[in-house]
Design a protein around this motif. Sequence first.
Motif, PDB file in Angstrom:
ATOM      1  N   PRO A   1      -4.686  28.436   3.284  1.00  0.00           N
ATOM      2  CA  PRO A   1      -4.603  29.607   4.161  1.00  0.00           C
ATOM      3  C   PRO A   1      -3.186  29.717   4.713  1.00  0.00           C
ATOM      4  O   PRO A   1      -2.419  28.750   4.696  1.00  0.00           O
ATOM      5  CB  PRO A   1      -5.616  29.305   5.265  1.00  0.00           C
ATOM      6  N   PRO A   2      -2.797  30.884   5.229  1.00  0.00           N
ATOM      7  CA  PRO A   2      -1.420  31.076   5.700  1.00  0.00           C
ATOM      8  C   PRO A   2      -0.959  30.045   6.724  1.00  0.00           C
ATOM      9  O   PRO A   2       0.169  29.562   6.658  1.00  0.00           O
ATOM     10  CB  PRO A   2      -1.453  32.489   6.302  1.00  0.00           C
ATOM     11  N   ILE A   3      -1.823  29.692   7.685  1.00  0.00           N
ATOM     12  CA  ILE A   3      -1.372  28.762   8.727  1.00  0.00           C
ATOM     13  C   ILE A   3      -1.115  27.368   8.143  1.00  0.00           C
ATOM     14  O   ILE A   3      -0.175  26.664   8.547  1.00  0.00           O
ATOM     15  CB  ILE A   3      -2.405  28.695   9.875  1.00  0.00           C
TER      16      ILE A   3
ATOM     17  N   THR B   1       5.013  33.255   5.500  1.00  0.00           N
ATOM     18  CA  THR B   1       3.609  32.847   5.425  1.00  0.00           C
ATOM     19  C   THR B   1       2.648  34.022   5.593  1.00  0.00           C
ATOM     20  O   THR B   1       1.470  33.893   5.277  1.00  0.00           O
ATOM     21  CB  THR B   1       3.304  31.798   6.516  1.00  0.00           C
ATOM     22  N   ALA B   2       3.139  35.157   6.094  1.00  0.00           N
ATOM     23  CA  ALA B   2       2.259  36.313   6.317  1.00  0.00           C
ATOM     24  C   ALA B   2       2.320  37.326   5.184  1.00  0.00           C
ATOM     25  O   ALA B   2       1.533  38.275   5.154  1.00  0.00           O
ATOM     26  CB  ALA B   2       2.628  37.007   7.638  1.00  0.00           C
TER      27      ALA B   2
ATOM     28  N   GLY C   1       3.601  33.048  11.939  1.00  0.00           N
ATOM     29  CA  GLY C   1       3.209  33.997  10.903  1.00  0.00           C
ATOM     30  C   GLY C   1       1.885  33.625  10.265  1.00  0.00           C
ATOM     31  O   GLY C   1       1.024  34.486  10.038  1.00  0.00           O
ATOM     32  N   GLY C   2       1.705  32.327   9.977  1.00  0.00           N
ATOM     33  CA  GLY C   2       0.447  31.890   9.390  1.00  0.00           C
ATOM     34  C   GLY C   2      -0.728  32.041  10.337  1.00  0.00           C
ATOM     35  O   GLY C   2      -1.821  32.453   9.932  1.00  0.00           O
TER      36      GLY C   2
ATOM     37  N   TRP D   1       0.666  42.068  14.309  1.00  0.00           N
ATOM     38  CA  TRP D   1       1.280  41.341  15.423  1.00  0.00           C
ATOM     39  C   TRP D   1       2.490  40.515  14.990  1.00  0.00           C
ATOM     40  O   TRP D   1       3.247  40.037  15.834  1.00  0.00           O
ATOM     41  CB  TRP D   1       0.239  40.459  16.118  1.00  0.00           C
ATOM     42  N   VAL D   2       2.677  40.371  13.696  1.00  0.00           N
ATOM     43  CA  VAL D   2       3.918  39.754  13.209  1.00  0.00           C
ATOM     44  C   VAL D   2       5.118  40.559  13.702  1.00  0.00           C
ATOM     45  O   VAL D   2       6.179  40.007  14.000  1.00  0.00           O
ATOM     46  CB  VAL D   2       3.906  39.678  11.667  1.00  0.00           C
ATOM     47  N   PHE D   3       4.946  41.871  13.800  1.00  0.00           N
ATOM     48  CA  PHE D   3       6.025  42.752  14.240  1.00  0.00           C
ATOM     49  C   PHE D   3       5.883  43.156  15.707  1.00  0.00           C
ATOM     50  O   PHE D   3       6.871  43.229  16.441  1.00  0.00           O
ATOM     51  CB  PHE D   3       6.058  44.005  13.361  1.00  0.00           C
TER      52      PHE D   3
END
Length: 580
Positions: free
Chosen positions: A358-360, A80-81, A201-202, A212-214
């Motif tokens: 949107p991603p979320i 999602t990101a 991720g979203g 911040w995903v990582f």
Amino acid sequence: MATSSASATLSSQTPQTTEISNENSRKTRKEPLESMPEILESMIRERGDFRKARLAHIEGWRFLGGGLLISSLEVTIIGTALITISSHLGDFERSAWVVTTYLATYCAFVIVFARVSDIFGRRTTWLVALGFFVLASVACGAAQTMTQLIVFRALQGIGGGGLYALAMTVATEVPGKLRAPINSILSSVFALASAAGPLIGGAIATGTSWRWVFLLNVPIGVVVFIVSFIIFPTNPFPLSYSLEAYRRIDYVGFFLSVGSIELLALSLQSGGVNYRWDSGSMIALLTITGCCWIAFFAWEMALSSKLWKSKALPIWPCNLFFRRIIGSGLLAALFSGIGFIAVIVYLPQRFQIQNGDPPIMAGVRMLAYLLVSSLFAGLAAVAVVFKNVLFPLMLFSSIMQIVGLGLLSTLPTTVGIFPGQYGYQVILGIGFGIALSVLPLITRMEITLFDHAINMGAVTQSRLIGSLIGVGFGEIVLQSRLWTRLSTILTPEELGLIRQSMSNASKLSPYKHAAVQNEFGKDCNLIFRICMYISIGCLLATLLCYKRKPISIKELEKTESTLATLEAQEIGETSRRGDC
């Protein structure tokens, strides 16, 4: 995801059918308990003293959940990101490499870490993998270009593969009283990673920096490292760190394995993009890739059959692969992995690009698939405890995969959300969830205690190779079809903007924006249709796993418990004599 929970559920099951010799095989079928000392002696002669790497006890096993969580999240959180990441780095065309490189190194090093832990012990290998993963996560979060992120993701995959391999290996070695709790914990970890990954991720991509995903892995990883360093048990018997131990590493197999998988990833990502499929460069690359795979299997076969006089332990169990049920199970895992990852990667992208979510929200729309797959993985693991129904479950799973992917390939390409797609996700979740749980058990029913770690690594690696192929096929479809058709609709300048970031499609005229959405939806349907055809291979491989009289699970539990006790006694006596 759910493979570990299923394996932990039956962590006491090890069949007595490893064919160390025909005589021992017959004994284990007829007299599983009485023949254990003779079987153990033969196994020890065959396997050597790497059995000392097994843990006699692991009371602080709960720390495994933290390492396994961050490793598993990196598979699902990125879907999602990915659109947001590619938009910020200005390179949508190469964004699939962020997924592919992680899967490639993750896949290449799962079985390597499993084998290395047999030589240097579980604790040391776990800490090395965890430390490497955390450092690579920091590097990913600091990446300034798509090239940097791709390289650092490859390094992160090495550590992630090690965490998965060691968690699965240790899960098979917990004492009997802890098997139910660890199954519950690991099942919860995978359910959390599956369901929360796309949502996290979203949410990160929508509300804060994609980095911040990582970087989310860092604080969790540091805590797990400290806890692991303190409470991870050392081996009950001394391990050899001499030159002799290093000679037991399969260096040739290691380099051929990593090289084969990385070249496969490069071929799938470069074909039709950087080079034409019929170009000299592409033909040369495919030829080298094929030669590496042939050389790898030839070497591992020679090492496994003792044709090549070497003290190295083969990293791939060729002697296991040529058994009908085990080989078929590994093929089923490969075919199943293709469709599983295609849904994880391309369905949320479809929600964002075609439907404008949107991603979320793309993560929320995936919940039907993710929650159901986790639920049925757990239910399947529980069901086989009471009765050996592995084959019927896997047969049902294969059929559900074919039906679900076929239905998903018929989704409309208009902007609106088709409500029926949630039902399609449920069907897919049932199919893939059961497969993730059952496949490791089908192969594990055919091996002995000493092959648990390498079997889990082999099944996981097969599934991950399938995932790598799934993403590769998806990119081939997108790169060969999407850009070609869009070039007839958009100007070169507009096409260049879309190649940088799909979010630029909103800047086009309404007609052209709708055309981009429609074309992307068509290609997603084609990707799912290809995966449906591949899932037929999973069904055929499953049929080859049929066994007329499957072994009783309760009998296997009793047999392995006896074997583990005898093994510990033998190692202890050998250590006291000073022979180890």
